[in-house]
Write a protein that holds these residues in place. Structure first.
Motif, mmCIF file in Angstrom:
data_model
loop_
_atom_site.group_PDB
_atom_site.id
_atom_site.type_symbol
_atom_site.label_atom_id
_atom_site.label_comp_id
_atom_site.label_asym_id
_atom_site.label_seq_id
_atom_site.Cartn_x
_atom_site.Cartn_y
_atom_site.Cartn_z
ATOM 1 N N VAL A 35 0.832 -1.204 0.000
ATOM 2 C CA VAL A 35 0.000 0.000 0.000
ATOM 3 C C VAL A 35 0.865 1.252 0.000
ATOM 4 N N ALA A 36 1.888 1.317 0.849
ATOM 5 C CA ALA A 36 2.744 2.504 0.928
ATOM 6 C C ALA A 36 3.543 2.703 -0.355
ATOM 7 N N LEU A 37 4.092 1.609 -0.901
ATOM 8 C CA LEU A 37 4.910 1.748 -2.103
ATOM 9 C C LEU A 37 4.072 2.136 -3.315
ATOM 10 N N VAL A 38 2.912 1.515 -3.479
ATOM 11 C CA VAL A 38 2.052 1.872 -4.612
ATOM 12 C C VAL A 38 1.552 3.307 -4.468
ATOM 13 N N SER A 39 1.331 3.742 -3.240
ATOM 14 C CA SER A 39 0.944 5.133 -3.016
ATOM 15 C C SER A 39 2.051 6.070 -3.488
ATOM 16 N N GLY A 40 3.302 5.714 -3.184
ATOM 17 C CA GLY A 40 4.419 6.524 -3.647
ATOM 18 C C GLY A 40 4.535 6.532 -5.159
ATOM 19 N N LEU A 41 4.349 5.386 -5.801
ATOM 20 C CA LEU A 41 4.392 5.316 -7.260
ATOM 21 C C LEU A 41 3.314 6.199 -7.881
ATOM 22 N N SER A 42 2.135 6.191 -7.274
ATOM 23 C CA SER A 42 1.027 6.977 -7.797
ATOM 24 C C SER A 42 1.307 8.469 -7.677
ATOM 25 N N ARG A 43 1.828 8.892 -6.530
ATOM 26 C CA ARG A 43 2.126 10.314 -6.346
ATOM 27 C C ARG A 43 3.208 10.766 -7.315
ATOM 28 N N ALA A 44 4.216 9.935 -7.536
ATOM 29 C CA ALA A 44 5.272 10.303 -8.470
ATOM 30 C C ALA A 44 4.718 10.422 -9.892
ATOM 31 N N ALA A 45 3.843 9.492 -10.285
ATOM 32 C CA ALA A 45 3.243 9.572 -11.616
ATOM 33 C C ALA A 45 2.446 10.856 -11.773
ATOM 34 N N GLY A 46 1.855 11.326 -10.682
ATOM 35 C CA GLY A 46 1.057 12.552 -10.745
ATOM 36 C C GLY A 46 1.883 13.795 -11.012
ATOM 37 N N ILE A 47 3.210 13.760 -10.776
ATOM 38 C CA ILE A 47 4.058 14.918 -11.060
ATOM 39 C C ILE A 47 4.924 14.682 -12.288
ATOM 40 N N GLY A 48 4.594 13.653 -13.071
ATOM 41 C CA GLY A 48 5.318 13.422 -14.312
ATOM 42 C C GLY A 48 6.566 12.586 -14.177
ATOM 43 N N VAL A 49 6.649 11.749 -13.134
ATOM 44 C CA VAL A 49 7.801 10.861 -12.938
ATOM 45 C C VAL A 49 7.290 9.430 -12.881
ATOM 46 N N LEU A 109 12.613 15.719 -10.507
ATOM 47 C CA LEU A 109 13.433 14.674 -9.889
ATOM 48 C C LEU A 109 13.599 14.850 -8.384
ATOM 49 N N PRO A 110 13.946 16.053 -7.874
ATOM 50 C CA PRO A 110 14.036 16.190 -6.414
ATOM 51 C C PRO A 110 12.712 15.927 -5.721
ATOM 52 N N ARG A 111 11.609 16.312 -6.336
ATOM 53 C CA ARG A 111 10.298 16.064 -5.735
ATOM 54 C C ARG A 111 10.025 14.568 -5.674
ATOM 55 N N ALA A 112 10.441 13.834 -6.727
ATOM 56 C CA ALA A 112 10.252 12.381 -6.734
ATOM 57 C C ALA A 112 11.077 11.714 -5.639
ATOM 58 N N ILE A 113 12.282 12.214 -5.383
ATOM 59 C CA ILE A 113 13.110 11.647 -4.314
ATOM 60 C C ILE A 113 12.439 11.857 -2.965
ATOM 61 N N ARG A 114 11.872 13.044 -2.752
ATOM 62 C CA ARG A 114 11.188 13.293 -1.484
ATOM 63 C C ARG A 114 9.978 12.369 -1.327
ATOM 64 N N ILE A 115 9.248 12.144 -2.407
ATOM 65 C CA ILE A 115 8.108 11.226 -2.362
ATOM 66 C C ILE A 115 8.583 9.817 -2.032
ATOM 67 N N ALA A 116 9.666 9.373 -2.673
ATOM 68 C CA ALA A 116 10.193 8.022 -2.429
ATOM 69 C C ALA A 116 10.656 7.855 -0.994
ATOM 70 N N LYS A 117 11.358 8.853 -0.469
ATOM 71 C CA LYS A 117 11.828 8.774 0.917
ATOM 72 C C LYS A 117 10.646 8.681 1.880
ATOM 73 N N ARG A 118 9.622 9.469 1.617
ATOM 74 C CA ARG A 118 8.468 9.478 2.522
ATOM 75 C C ARG A 118 7.711 8.146 2.453
ATOM 76 N N ALA A 119 7.512 7.622 1.231
ATOM 77 C CA ALA A 119 6.796 6.357 1.085
ATOM 78 C C ALA A 119 7.558 5.217 1.767
ATOM 79 N N MET A 146 -1.440 4.518 3.958
ATOM 80 C CA MET A 146 -2.081 5.370 2.953
ATOM 81 C C MET A 146 -1.677 6.832 3.111
ATOM 82 N N ARG A 147 -0.991 7.171 4.202
ATOM 83 C CA ARG A 147 -0.490 8.535 4.333
ATOM 84 C C ARG A 147 0.516 8.873 3.241
ATOM 85 N N ALA A 148 1.089 7.833 2.624
ATOM 86 C CA ALA A 148 2.031 8.084 1.533
ATOM 87 C C ALA A 148 1.354 8.755 0.351
#
Length: 641
Positions: A290-304, A562-572, A620-622
């Motif tokens: 759940v956490a990892l897929v949430s991170g993948l989804s958020r990254a896709a939403g910013i074009g990554v 890219l930096p935004r995607a790293i922050r999303i990955a770290k948080r997830a 799901m907080r991710a």
């Protein structure tokens, strides 16, 4: 024009897969109904109705779980679902129908909640696939024919209506196109493409209808490649998820040992059942996906686009950045940076003569000169008597006047002597200098360079703030040019004059400093992208080979996400680990309490249900956090002026 519309053929889907997904989402309804019916029967003085209702709920979920476990065992996957099966079977054998029904509801509820969470988390990625157009309006004489996208070939002209998704890559034939790229790149504002400018498939027409000249087949277009990457990303299993499976097996053994020990020590099988109940199901197998897929989804939403949970985990752990120069840190196209006039002709006249002559050349700088002349609105003439020396330049007649364009060698061959360049106007970042002579005398010296992207310096600083400890510029260009380009930027090392093999060796050597992220865009970068711990490709205009070799694809022609995607990955990743260890800690505490007799099977089931719900909701907080993955900027990080 008349429009003839033919029926489109939709892609088929697996009815079994859809049915299983629906069943998993609504599995909790039956045990909930049976549990309520049993409680009502007991309240009305009919305990036999309660027993039957609770038994039916337990048997139904047990049967479905048994089929699921059998399927997994055939694949060699031994999961914690086995604990749920033992606990429900034990409840039936030990005449604990109410506890069995609660366990059934607990397990089914966890499945339903996980299905909902995963579905919500993957919404942005699945939306990319769902938006893929199936048909297009192709011009056929004076009519428009609705044809399958797969039937389009380069050279076709198609009408793109308002609200349509561009089905293929191409160019705007006339007028302008206003395109919304938010679904691919996260950009809030639409962009405008003028006549003859390239546009990418997957964007949405939000302006007026326009005609698109196709340049690639649908299967080779940008959006089709993105869809393939998304499907591959959804199929991959993260190392953390595989690690969860390994820990899950150890947890299963520990659960069985603790339950068996409690039974042997007390002679009470109810104690063993209570231990099994508290361990069903384990947060370890719920929180991670759940956490990892949430991170993948958020990254896709910013074009990554991140190709699976494994790449997301690595993105959160990278410490070294190896970045390509041409096309990555720069735009990859030479631009006219300065013009030193040496004669009586003005800049526009000299540029017109040079661009007219360069129409007969295939050199990359020739196209740059021609595009610069077109941008200034200059009319070009037909050159005559053109002679080209490969690598040196060319000569010819333009409007009857002799013109020479090239380097110092060709000028000396024709007896034309240019003054030495002044140091004030010369920069080490100049990639090439083009000399122009008209009527046999020096006319101008044009300087070309491939400048740094507008967001290049800012992105490097933000990447430093994200925890990258070392930045290496790897380029096939000359060292003075690379040094001038990144002067004042946080670059620790420059490795120049590299071929693809040397660039791959550079990536391998940097691994001694920590996990390496390689960022590139061209075919020559593909080996280095594959050799790095994490490869990142610019997919909007980069080579398909680079996108296929990379683990992460930036869907916009910019490094900014890219930096935004790293922050999303770290948080997830942090949320996944937090959910796992907190959930395991609570479960182990409950199991010990059950083994010591402080929890009955019913109480254990209710406790574990609360733990599972809390763990999944925490995972799901991710999906949340600052918009676009942004976090407050680190103090003390300077911004480039």
């Amino acid at each position: 024009m008349m429009t003839a519309v033919t029926p489109s053929r939709e892609m088929g889907c697996s009815h079994v897969a859809v049915w299983m997904l629906w069943l998993r989402g609504w599995l909790a309804l039956l045990p909930m109904a049976c549990l309520c019916a049993g409680l009502l029967g007991r309240g009305l003085g009919h305990p036999e109705i309660a027993t039957w209702a609770w038994t039916i709920a337990t048997l139904t979920v047990t049967g479905l779980l048994l089929a699921q476990i059998a399927t997994r065992l055939k694949k060699g996957d031994v999961g914690l679902d086995l604990v749920a099966l033992l606990s429900m079977g034990g409840a039936l054998v030990l005449s604990q129908p109410l506890a069995g029904a609660v366990i059934a509801l607990m397990y089914a509820g966890g499945q339903s909640l996980e299905a909902y969470a995963s579905g919500r988390a993957g919404r942005a990625m699945t939306a990319l696939i769902a938006r893929q157009p199936r048909t297009a309006l192709r011009e056929d004489g004076n009519a428009l024919i609705d044809v399958p996208v797969a039937a389009l070939v380069p050279g076709d002209r198609i009408l793109v209506r308002v609200g349509d998704v561009l089905p293929v890559d191409g160019r705007v034939t006339a007028g302008r196109a206003v395109l919304d790229r938010s679904s691919l790149t996260g950009e809030a504002l639409p962009v405008t493409a003028l006549a003859n400018e390239p546009v990418l498939s997957g964007t949405v027409n939000v302006g007026t209808p326009f005609t698109l000249l196709t340049e690639r087949p649908a299967a080779e277009s940008t959006y089709a490649g993105i869809v393939r990457l998304v499907e591959a990303a959804q199929a991959r299993k993260a190392p953390m998820a595989r690690l969860a499976d390994q820990y899950g097996l150890a947890f299963l053994v520990l659960t069985l040992l603790l339950a068996g020990s409690a039974w042997l020590a007390t002679g009470d099988p109810i104690r063993a059942l209570a231990v099994l109940v508290v361990a069903t199901p384990c947060p370890l197998i719920l929180a991670v996906p759940v956490a990892l897929v949430s991170g993948l989804s958020r990254a896709a939403g910013i074009g990554v686009l991140i190709k699976g949970g494994g790449a997301l985990e690595t993105l959160a752990k990278v410490r070294v950045l190896v970045i390509d120069k041409t096309g990555t840190l720069t735009h990859g196209a030479a631009q006219l940076t300065s013009a030193r006039m040496l004669g009586a002709l003005d800049e526009s006249e000299v540029l017109g003569f040079a661009a007219s002559l360069e129409q007969a050349s295939g050199h990359p700088l020739a196209r740059t000169l021609i595009e610069e002349a077109a941008r200034r609105g200059l009319e070009l003439s037909q050159p005559e008597e053109v002679e080209e020396m490969p690598g040196e330049g060319l000569t010819g007649l333009v409007e009857g006047r002799p013109v020479a364009v090239g380097g110092p060698h060709i000028m000396r061959m024709h007896g034309i002597h240019f003054p030495p360049p002044g140091t004030a106007g010369t920069s080490a970042a100049v990639a090439s200098t083009v000399l122009i002579a008209v009527d046999g005398v020096p006319a101008a010296a044009l300087e070309f360079a491939d400048p740094l992207r507008a967001d290049g310096g800012t992105t490097l600083l933000e990447l430093r703030a994200c925890g990258l400890e070392r930045v290496v510029l790897a380029t096939g260009d000359r060292r003075p040019i690379a040094e001038a380009l990144v002067a004042g930027l946080p670059v620790d090392a420059i490795v120049a004059d590299l071929d693809p093999t040397s660039k791959t060796d550079t990536v391998a050597a940097e691994r001694r400093s920590g996990p390496v992220m390689m960022v590139g865009d061209g075919v020559n970068d593909a080996p280095a992208l594959a050799a790095a711990d994490l490869g990142v490709a610019l997919g909007a205009r980069g080579a398909a080979a680079a996108a296929e070799a990379a683990d992460v694809v930036l869907l916009v022609d910019s490094l900014a996400p890219l930096p935004r995607a790293i922050r999303i990955a770290k948080r997830a990743r942090a949320i996944a680990l937090q959910s796992v260890w907190v959930g395991l800690g609570l479960s182990l505490t409950g199991m010990l309490a059950a083994a010591l007799g402080y929890l009955s099977p019913l109480q254990g089931a209710l406790l574990q249900e609360a733990i599972d719900v809390a763990v999944i909701l925490n995972a799901m907080r991710a999906l949340g956090g600052p918009q676009g993955g942004r976090e407050p900027e680190a103090r003390g990080v300077p911004r480039p002026s």
